[in-house]
Design a protein around this motif. Structure first.
Motif, PDB file in Angstrom:
ATOM      1  N   ASP A 112     -52.266  49.780  17.223  1.00 18.37           N
ATOM      2  CA  ASP A 112     -51.866  50.225  15.878  1.00 18.37           C
ATOM      3  C   ASP A 112     -51.557  51.717  15.782  1.00 18.37           C
ATOM      4  O   ASP A 112     -50.697  52.132  15.021  1.00 18.37           O
ATOM      5  CB  ASP A 112     -52.976  49.876  14.873  1.00 18.37           C
ATOM      6  CG  ASP A 112     -52.915  48.404  14.470  1.00 18.37           C
ATOM      7  OD1 ASP A 112     -51.962  47.732  14.897  1.00 18.37           O
ATOM      8  OD2 ASP A 112     -53.822  47.946  13.745  1.00 18.37           O
ATOM      9  N   ALA A 114     -50.386  53.750  18.076  1.00 20.05           N
ATOM     10  CA  ALA A 114     -49.307  54.258  18.936  1.00 20.05           C
ATOM     11  C   ALA A 114     -48.072  54.619  18.112  1.00 20.05           C
ATOM     12  O   ALA A 114     -47.792  53.965  17.117  1.00 20.05           O
ATOM     13  CB  ALA A 114     -48.945  53.194  19.962  1.00 20.05           C
ATOM     14  N   TYR A 116     -44.367  54.542  16.959  1.00 22.17           N
ATOM     15  CA  TYR A 116     -43.368  53.466  17.067  1.00 22.17           C
ATOM     16  C   TYR A 116     -42.212  53.851  17.995  1.00 22.17           C
ATOM     17  O   TYR A 116     -41.643  53.005  18.670  1.00 22.17           O
ATOM     18  CB  TYR A 116     -42.848  53.093  15.674  1.00 22.17           C
ATOM     19  CG  TYR A 116     -41.632  52.216  15.736  1.00 22.17           C
ATOM     20  CD1 TYR A 116     -41.731  50.884  16.148  1.00 22.17           C
ATOM     21  CD2 TYR A 116     -40.357  52.717  15.439  1.00 22.17           C
ATOM     22  CE1 TYR A 116     -40.616  50.086  16.251  1.00 22.17           C
ATOM     23  CE2 TYR A 116     -39.233  51.914  15.549  1.00 22.17           C
ATOM     24  CZ  TYR A 116     -39.371  50.606  15.951  1.00 22.17           C
ATOM     25  OH  TYR A 116     -38.254  49.823  16.069  1.00 22.17           O
TER      26      TYR A 116
ATOM     27  N   LEU B  46     -34.181  56.595  12.596  1.00 20.54           N
ATOM     28  CA  LEU B  46     -34.390  55.491  13.544  1.00 20.54           C
ATOM     29  C   LEU B  46     -34.493  56.040  14.964  1.00 20.54           C
ATOM     30  O   LEU B  46     -33.997  57.134  15.245  1.00 20.54           O
ATOM     31  CB  LEU B  46     -33.224  54.512  13.461  1.00 20.54           C
ATOM     32  CG  LEU B  46     -33.026  53.766  12.143  1.00 20.54           C
ATOM     33  CD1 LEU B  46     -31.803  52.887  12.222  1.00 20.54           C
ATOM     34  CD2 LEU B  46     -34.231  52.932  11.799  1.00 20.54           C
ATOM     35  N   PRO B  47     -35.138  55.283  15.872  1.00 25.45           N
ATOM     36  CA  PRO B  47     -35.194  55.740  17.268  1.00 25.45           C
ATOM     37  C   PRO B  47     -33.780  55.884  17.838  1.00 25.45           C
ATOM     38  O   PRO B  47     -32.949  55.005  17.654  1.00 25.45           O
ATOM     39  CB  PRO B  47     -35.949  54.617  17.980  1.00 25.45           C
ATOM     40  CG  PRO B  47     -36.627  53.851  16.931  1.00 25.45           C
ATOM     41  CD  PRO B  47     -35.825  54.006  15.684  1.00 25.45           C
ATOM     42  N   ARG B 105     -36.055  47.884  10.281  1.00 24.42           N
ATOM     43  CA  ARG B 105     -35.644  49.273  10.502  1.00 24.42           C
ATOM     44  C   ARG B 105     -36.890  50.137  10.332  1.00 24.42           C
ATOM     45  O   ARG B 105     -37.452  50.222   9.250  1.00 24.42           O
ATOM     46  CB  ARG B 105     -34.567  49.683   9.511  1.00 24.42           C
ATOM     47  CG  ARG B 105     -33.319  48.820   9.603  1.00 24.42           C
ATOM     48  CD  ARG B 105     -32.308  49.172   8.551  1.00 24.42           C
ATOM     49  NE  ARG B 105     -31.621  50.413   8.827  1.00 24.42           N
ATOM     50  CZ  ARG B 105     -31.747  51.524   8.146  1.00 24.42           C
ATOM     51  NH1 ARG B 105     -32.564  51.568   7.120  1.00 24.42           N
ATOM     52  NH2 ARG B 105     -31.071  52.595   8.471  1.00 24.42           N
ATOM     53  N   ILE B 106     -37.338  50.714  11.432  1.00 19.92           N
ATOM     54  CA  ILE B 106     -38.583  51.469  11.387  1.00 19.92           C
ATOM     55  C   ILE B 106     -38.304  52.925  11.750  1.00 19.92           C
ATOM     56  O   ILE B 106     -37.629  53.212  12.742  1.00 19.92           O
ATOM     57  CB  ILE B 106     -39.626  50.870  12.360  1.00 19.92           C
ATOM     58  CG1 ILE B 106     -39.759  49.357  12.128  1.00 19.92           C
ATOM     59  CG2 ILE B 106     -40.982  51.561  12.191  1.00 19.92           C
ATOM     60  CD1 ILE B 106     -40.553  48.630  13.178  1.00 19.92           C
ATOM     61  N   GLN B 108     -38.826  56.378  13.366  1.00 22.58           N
ATOM     62  CA  GLN B 108     -39.434  56.627  14.679  1.00 22.58           C
ATOM     63  C   GLN B 108     -40.715  57.461  14.603  1.00 22.58           C
ATOM     64  O   GLN B 108     -41.490  57.521  15.547  1.00 22.58           O
ATOM     65  CB  GLN B 108     -38.428  57.278  15.620  1.00 22.58           C
ATOM     66  CG  GLN B 108     -37.938  58.636  15.204  1.00 22.58           C
ATOM     67  CD  GLN B 108     -37.099  59.281  16.300  1.00 22.58           C
ATOM     68  OE1 GLN B 108     -37.063  58.821  17.425  1.00 22.58           O
ATOM     69  NE2 GLN B 108     -36.422  60.356  15.960  1.00 22.58           N
ATOM     70  N   ALA B 110     -43.087  56.803  12.501  1.00 21.84           N
ATOM     71  CA  ALA B 110     -44.165  55.918  12.028  1.00 21.84           C
ATOM     72  C   ALA B 110     -45.040  55.482  13.205  1.00 21.84           C
ATOM     73  O   ALA B 110     -44.626  55.545  14.358  1.00 21.84           O
ATOM     74  CB  ALA B 110     -43.563  54.704  11.344  1.00 21.84           C
ATOM     75  N   THR B 111     -46.246  55.037  12.874  1.00 20.89           N
ATOM     76  CA  THR B 111     -47.093  54.456  13.918  1.00 20.89           C
ATOM     77  C   THR B 111     -46.834  52.953  13.967  1.00 20.89           C
ATOM     78  O   THR B 111     -46.127  52.426  13.129  1.00 20.89           O
ATOM     79  CB  THR B 111     -48.594  54.695  13.636  1.00 20.89           C
ATOM     80  OG1 THR B 111     -48.897  54.078  12.385  1.00 20.89           O
ATOM     81  CG2 THR B 111     -48.940  56.164  13.588  1.00 20.89           C
ATOM     82  N   CYS B 112     -47.421  52.302  14.951  1.00 26.47           N
ATOM     83  CA  CYS B 112     -47.173  50.862  15.110  1.00 26.47           C
ATOM     84  C   CYS B 112     -48.006  50.015  14.149  1.00 26.47           C
ATOM     85  O   CYS B 112     -47.919  48.797  14.181  1.00 26.47           O
ATOM     86  CB  CYS B 112     -47.468  50.438  16.547  1.00 26.47           C
ATOM     87  SG  CYS B 112     -46.221  51.011  17.702  1.00 26.47           S
ATOM     88  N   GLU B 113     -48.794  50.655  13.299  1.00 31.05           N
ATOM     89  CA  GLU B 113     -49.731  49.899  12.451  1.00 31.05           C
ATOM     90  C   GLU B 113     -49.013  48.897  11.535  1.00 31.05           C
ATOM     91  O   GLU B 113     -49.299  47.688  11.576  1.00 31.05           O
ATOM     92  CB  GLU B 113     -50.558  50.882  11.612  1.00 31.05           C
ATOM     93  CG  GLU B 113     -51.760  50.216  10.989  1.00 31.05           C
ATOM     94  CD  GLU B 113     -52.595  51.178  10.172  1.00 31.05           C
ATOM     95  OE1 GLU B 113     -52.360  52.398  10.248  1.00 31.05           O
ATOM     96  OE2 GLU B 113     -53.472  50.681   9.450  1.00 31.05           O
ATOM     97  N   PRO B 115     -45.690  48.007  11.592  1.00 21.77           N
ATOM     98  CA  PRO B 115     -44.904  47.038  12.369  1.00 21.77           C
ATOM     99  C   PRO B 115     -45.756  45.914  12.939  1.00 21.77           C
ATOM    100  O   PRO B 115     -45.360  44.737  12.891  1.00 21.77           O
ATOM    101  CB  PRO B 115     -44.297  47.883  13.496  1.00 21.77           C
ATOM    102  CG  PRO B 115     -44.203  49.240  12.935  1.00 21.77           C
ATOM    103  CD  PRO B 115     -45.373  49.386  12.011  1.00 21.77           C
ATOM    104  N   ASN B 116     -46.946  46.254  13.451  1.00 21.97           N
ATOM    105  CA  ASN B 116     -47.831  45.231  14.019  1.00 21.97           C
ATOM    106  C   ASN B 116     -48.259  44.219  12.957  1.00 21.97           C
ATOM    107  O   ASN B 116     -48.240  43.012  13.195  1.00 21.97           O
ATOM    108  CB  ASN B 116     -49.080  45.886  14.626  1.00 21.97           C
ATOM    109  CG  ASN B 116     -48.775  46.539  15.964  1.00 21.97           C
ATOM    110  OD1 ASN B 116     -47.653  46.463  16.458  1.00 21.97           O
ATOM    111  ND2 ASN B 116     -49.764  47.196  16.543  1.00 21.97           N
ATOM    112  N   VAL B 119     -45.289  42.049  12.124  1.00 23.30           N
ATOM    113  CA  VAL B 119     -45.021  41.090  13.204  1.00 23.30           C
ATOM    114  C   VAL B 119     -46.002  39.920  13.129  1.00 23.30           C
ATOM    115  O   VAL B 119     -45.623  38.760  13.261  1.00 23.30           O
ATOM    116  CB  VAL B 119     -45.104  41.825  14.566  1.00 23.30           C
ATOM    117  CG1 VAL B 119     -45.358  40.864  15.702  1.00 23.30           C
ATOM    118  CG2 VAL B 119     -43.824  42.603  14.819  1.00 23.30           C
TER     119      VAL B 119
END
Lengths: 142, 138
Positions: A112, A114, A116, B46-47, B105-106, B108, B110-113, B115-116, B119
């Motif tokens: 969480d 990490a 993105y 975006l990335p 669309r995330i 870049q 942001a953290t993966c929190e 998105p996870n 998902v």
């Protein structure tokens, strides 16, 4: 003084009416200028998501599949394959290009916290290295 | 034979130039408006990556900003709202999850929190494929 004769009037019909064409051309020009600033070219990374971690680890081959884990090492986030820490995207690409087992696909596991950006980079690196499938696995932190 | 009079009358016919102008103007206006409304794109960083495929039409575009907030169609939303939207799409499609394409669309930064969490939510509804939007550098 005669400025226009009948005969000349007849000839004028042949000349091209430019106004409407100019109108349309300007309109198209403005349209393209506006849309060009609106939309940046976007592309996609298609990834399969796997939430059930058991299914992700059940690849049965002799060689290990590529599992990229995003981990924090010495205050910095790095890509980890096996026990190797890879700090940059280009290095990760190189490692993945030489990876022996591409048939099982690649797995990107992101906790969480990490960033993105790195998860996206990891998926891109796998795509660039021609892995047949890339799976994204949310990692539950303990 | 006198042709000249007829020709002079011919030029007095209806001038369609302004009509064409307006028609083109409206056409272009609607094309622009529909493009903007279809994309539902938030201003995000975006990335900067090459991506793997060109962007196609999607059934749902989810934006996640740098704070990890979910935005759909310009409105901030919760995961439950996304679940509701997906359910609505599923009802319209007759329950076929394969027909639903979700573009995420995330930002870049942001953290993966989020998105996870997203998902996991999508997976619980049977959608196991996401399309992550990236920006082509340059």
């Amino acid at each position: 003084m005669k400025l226009s004769s009948h005969k000349r009037n007849h000839r004028r019909q042949i000349t091209l009416e430019m106004t409407s064409m100019i109108d349309v051309v300007f309109l198209l020009l403005i349209f393209f200028i506006v849309t060009a600033s609106f939309t940046k070219t976007e592309r996609e990374l298609d990834a399969v998501t796997k939430v059930n971690e058991k299914s992700a680890a059940s690849a049965k081959t002799d060689l290990e599949p590529a599992i990229i884990v995003l981990t924090e090492a010495d205050g910095k986030w790095v890509f980890q394959i096996g026990s190797n820490n890879i700090p940059t995207f280009t290095e990760l690409e190189e490692v993945l290009n030489k990876f022996p087992n591409k048939a099982d696909g690649a797995f990107v596991r992101a906790p969480d916290k990490a960033p993105y950006r790195m998860a996206a980079e990891a998926i891109q690196a796998c795509k660039n290295a021609d892995f047949p499938g890339v799976s994204y696995i949310p990692l539950v932190q303990k | 034979m006198k042709l000249s009079k007829k020709r002079v009358q011919h030029t007095k016919g209806m001038d369609i130039t302004p009509m064409i102008d307006i028609v083109f103007l409206l056409l272009i206006f609607f094309i622009t408006v529909t493009q903007v409304s279809e994309t539902n794109r938030e201003k995000l960083e975006l990335p900067k990556l090459q991506g793997a495929k060109d962007q196609k039409k999607s059934s749902l575009t989810v934006n996640i900003d740098k704070k990890g907030e979910i935005i759909v169609g310009g409105k901030p939303m919760q995961l439950a709202d996304i679940a509701f939207l997906i359910n609505k799409e599923l009802e319209a499609n007759g329950g076929d999850t394969g027909l639903i394409t979700v573009v995420v669309r995330i930002d870049q930064r942001a953290t993966c929190e989020t998105p996870n969490a997203l998902v996991k939510q999508l997976a619980s509804q049977g959608i196991s494929k996401v399309r992550l939007a990236v920006e082509v550098p340059g």
